[in-house]
Design a protein around this motif. Sequence first.
Motif, PDB file in Angstrom:
ATOM      1  N   ARG A  10       0.862  -1.189   0.000  1.00  0.00           N
ATOM      2  CA  ARG A  10       0.000   0.000   0.000  1.00  0.00           C
ATOM      3  C   ARG A  10       0.895   1.233   0.000  1.00  0.00           C
ATOM      4  NH1 ARG A  10      -5.528   1.037   3.181  1.00  0.00           N
ATOM      5  NH2 ARG A  10      -5.731   3.268   2.913  1.00  0.00           N
ATOM      6  N   ASP A  11       0.621   2.170  -0.920  1.00  0.00           N
ATOM      7  CA  ASP A  11       1.476   3.354  -0.978  1.00  0.00           C
ATOM      8  C   ASP A  11       1.182   4.288   0.193  1.00  0.00           C
ATOM      9  OD1 ASP A  11      -0.840   4.734  -1.686  1.00  0.00           O
ATOM     10  OD2 ASP A  11      -0.248   5.037  -3.752  1.00  0.00           O
ATOM     11  N   LEU A  12       2.154   5.126   0.512  1.00  0.00           N
ATOM     12  CA  LEU A  12       2.034   6.006   1.674  1.00  0.00           C
ATOM     13  C   LEU A  12       0.958   7.059   1.488  1.00  0.00           C
ATOM     14  CD1 LEU A  12       5.826   6.468   2.563  1.00  0.00           C
ATOM     15  CD2 LEU A  12       4.135   4.979   3.669  1.00  0.00           C
ATOM     16  N   ALA A  13       0.639   7.385   0.230  1.00  0.00           N
ATOM     17  CA  ALA A  13      -0.413   8.374  -0.031  1.00  0.00           C
ATOM     18  C   ALA A  13      -1.810   7.788   0.149  1.00  0.00           C
ATOM     19  CB  ALA A  13      -0.269   8.931  -1.450  1.00  0.00           C
ATOM     20  N   GLY A  14      -1.905   6.475   0.270  1.00  0.00           N
ATOM     21  CA  GLY A  14      -3.212   5.843   0.451  1.00  0.00           C
ATOM     22  C   GLY A  14      -4.067   5.823  -0.794  1.00  0.00           C
ATOM     23  N   LEU A  15      -3.437   5.886  -1.974  1.00  0.00           N
ATOM     24  CA  LEU A  15      -4.186   5.925  -3.227  1.00  0.00           C
ATOM     25  C   LEU A  15      -4.191   4.591  -3.962  1.00  0.00           C
ATOM     26  CD1 LEU A  15      -3.060   9.403  -4.633  1.00  0.00           C
ATOM     27  CD2 LEU A  15      -5.173   8.829  -3.412  1.00  0.00           C
ATOM     28  N   HIS A  16      -3.218   3.725  -3.661  1.00  0.00           N
ATOM     29  CA  HIS A  16      -3.124   2.446  -4.350  1.00  0.00           C
ATOM     30  C   HIS A  16      -2.844   1.325  -3.355  1.00  0.00           C
ATOM     31  CE1 HIS A  16      -2.155   5.245  -7.697  1.00  0.00           C
ATOM     32  NE2 HIS A  16      -2.804   4.370  -8.426  1.00  0.00           N
ATOM     33  N   VAL A  17      -3.465   0.196  -3.612  1.00  0.00           N
ATOM     34  CA  VAL A  17      -3.145  -1.063  -2.948  1.00  0.00           C
ATOM     35  C   VAL A  17      -2.846  -2.064  -4.045  1.00  0.00           C
ATOM     36  CG1 VAL A  17      -4.091  -2.986  -1.607  1.00  0.00           C
ATOM     37  CG2 VAL A  17      -4.504  -0.634  -0.860  1.00  0.00           C
ATOM     38  N   TRP A  18      -1.863  -2.902  -3.829  1.00  0.00           N
ATOM     39  CA  TRP A  18      -1.565  -3.969  -4.778  1.00  0.00           C
ATOM     40  C   TRP A  18      -1.685  -5.293  -4.048  1.00  0.00           C
ATOM     41  CZ3 TRP A  18       1.272   0.465  -4.167  1.00  0.00           C
ATOM     42  CH2 TRP A  18       1.319   1.348  -5.254  1.00  0.00           C
ATOM     43  N   CYS A  19      -2.323  -6.263  -4.674  1.00  0.00           N
ATOM     44  CA  CYS A  19      -2.548  -7.561  -4.036  1.00  0.00           C
ATOM     45  C   CYS A  19      -2.240  -8.674  -5.019  1.00  0.00           C
ATOM     46  CB  CYS A  19      -3.996  -7.668  -3.546  1.00  0.00           C
ATOM     47  SG  CYS A  19      -4.351  -9.196  -2.646  1.00  0.00           S
ATOM     48  N   ARG A  20      -1.489  -9.659  -4.559  1.00  0.00           N
ATOM     49  CA  ARG A  20      -1.069 -10.784  -5.397  1.00  0.00           C
ATOM     50  C   ARG A  20      -2.024 -11.961  -5.248  1.00  0.00           C
ATOM     51  NH1 ARG A  20       2.936 -15.000  -4.443  1.00  0.00           N
ATOM     52  NH2 ARG A  20       3.269 -14.138  -2.342  1.00  0.00           N
ATOM     53  N   VAL A  21      -2.183 -12.742  -6.303  1.00  0.00           N
ATOM     54  CA  VAL A  21      -2.977 -13.971  -6.258  1.00  0.00           C
ATOM     55  C   VAL A  21      -2.114 -15.131  -6.741  1.00  0.00           C
ATOM     56  CG1 VAL A  21      -5.198 -12.804  -6.544  1.00  0.00           C
ATOM     57  CG2 VAL A  21      -3.936 -13.561  -8.568  1.00  0.00           C
ATOM     58  N   PRO A  22      -2.519 -16.377  -6.499  1.00  0.00           N
ATOM     59  CA  PRO A  22      -1.706 -17.526  -6.930  1.00  0.00           C
ATOM     60  C   PRO A  22      -1.548 -17.582  -8.447  1.00  0.00           C
ATOM     61  CG  PRO A  22      -3.458 -18.211  -5.423  1.00  0.00           C
ATOM     62  CD  PRO A  22      -3.741 -16.789  -5.785  1.00  0.00           C
ATOM     63  N   ASP A  23      -0.496 -18.263  -8.891  1.00  0.00           N
ATOM     64  CA  ASP A  23      -0.255 -18.397 -10.328  1.00  0.00           C
ATOM     65  C   ASP A  23      -1.410 -19.118 -11.020  1.00  0.00           C
ATOM     66  OD1 ASP A  23       2.181 -17.120 -10.092  1.00  0.00           O
ATOM     67  OD2 ASP A  23       3.310 -18.987  -9.868  1.00  0.00           O
ATOM     68  N   ASP A  24      -1.894 -20.192 -10.437  1.00  0.00           N
ATOM     69  CA  ASP A  24      -2.985 -20.972 -11.026  1.00  0.00           C
ATOM     70  C   ASP A  24      -3.788 -21.589  -9.896  1.00  0.00           C
ATOM     71  OD1 ASP A  24      -4.673 -22.845 -12.281  1.00  0.00           O
ATOM     72  OD2 ASP A  24      -3.234 -23.194 -13.904  1.00  0.00           O
TER      73      ASP A  24
END
Length: 257
Positions: free
Chosen positions: A189-203
């Motif tokens: 999560r960026d410090l500005a609170g504008l973006h979150v990134w979340c990973r999921v399994p390959d398959d």
Amino acid sequence: MTGVSIRTVHDVAGLDAVSAYFGEVWRTPRTAPPYPAEVLHSLVHAGGAVHAAYDGERLAGACVAVFGPPGSQEVYSLVAAAEPGLGQLVKQAQRDWALGLGARTMRWTFDPLVARNARFNLAKLGAVGTEYVVDFYGPMRDGVNDGDESDRLTVTWDLVAPGRPYDSGEREAAPATHRAPDGATLAHRDLAGLHVWCRVPDDVVKLRAADPALALRWRRAVREVFTEAFGQGFRATGMSRDGWYTLTRENDEEGTV
């Protein structure tokens, strides 16, 4: 694509073939397809549409849509499946049908752990993930979802002006906030609170078949990230080739979604 045609399906034999195709995709018994032919026939009779892709005369993809609430100018896509390379043709046929009848948007749900579907919906079509629903269907007994919880991400597709994927930003530079079941970073999560990134399994489909307990741990870990973010006004706006969602706040100054 050479040899491929998209048709609307109205006849009983054609709808029976579409029903059987969905049964093969979701690995259900032939006697219990996920969308029985008589149900498809009723949906068509009520004003919905079944579109099918044919490679020559071989059925290679299909989708089903119905109209939403009166006055909503929205259609709802119940189901879609297609062989590689045909998905966009099927969805564009669905879009053209909906636009011709005055619709402006289309909604549907998909399993947020299936990265290839997320990339198709968000990055290729330009739809936006607008709602995260926990255990949407309850227990499912098909050969693809059995043993898992049926969380779904609702996407909304602007049929008039499809969106563009958001810039994924500086994901690696952002602080990590969650750990995945494999021990690596699950979310930033960026410090500005504008973006979150979340990973999921390959398959996740292969993972679910090999280790259902581990797949369920992934489900619940991703659920925690998404429900927290959506509760704070984020929406899913992109999916990278390496399996990372971009979640963006609605008031992001880079644009609106």
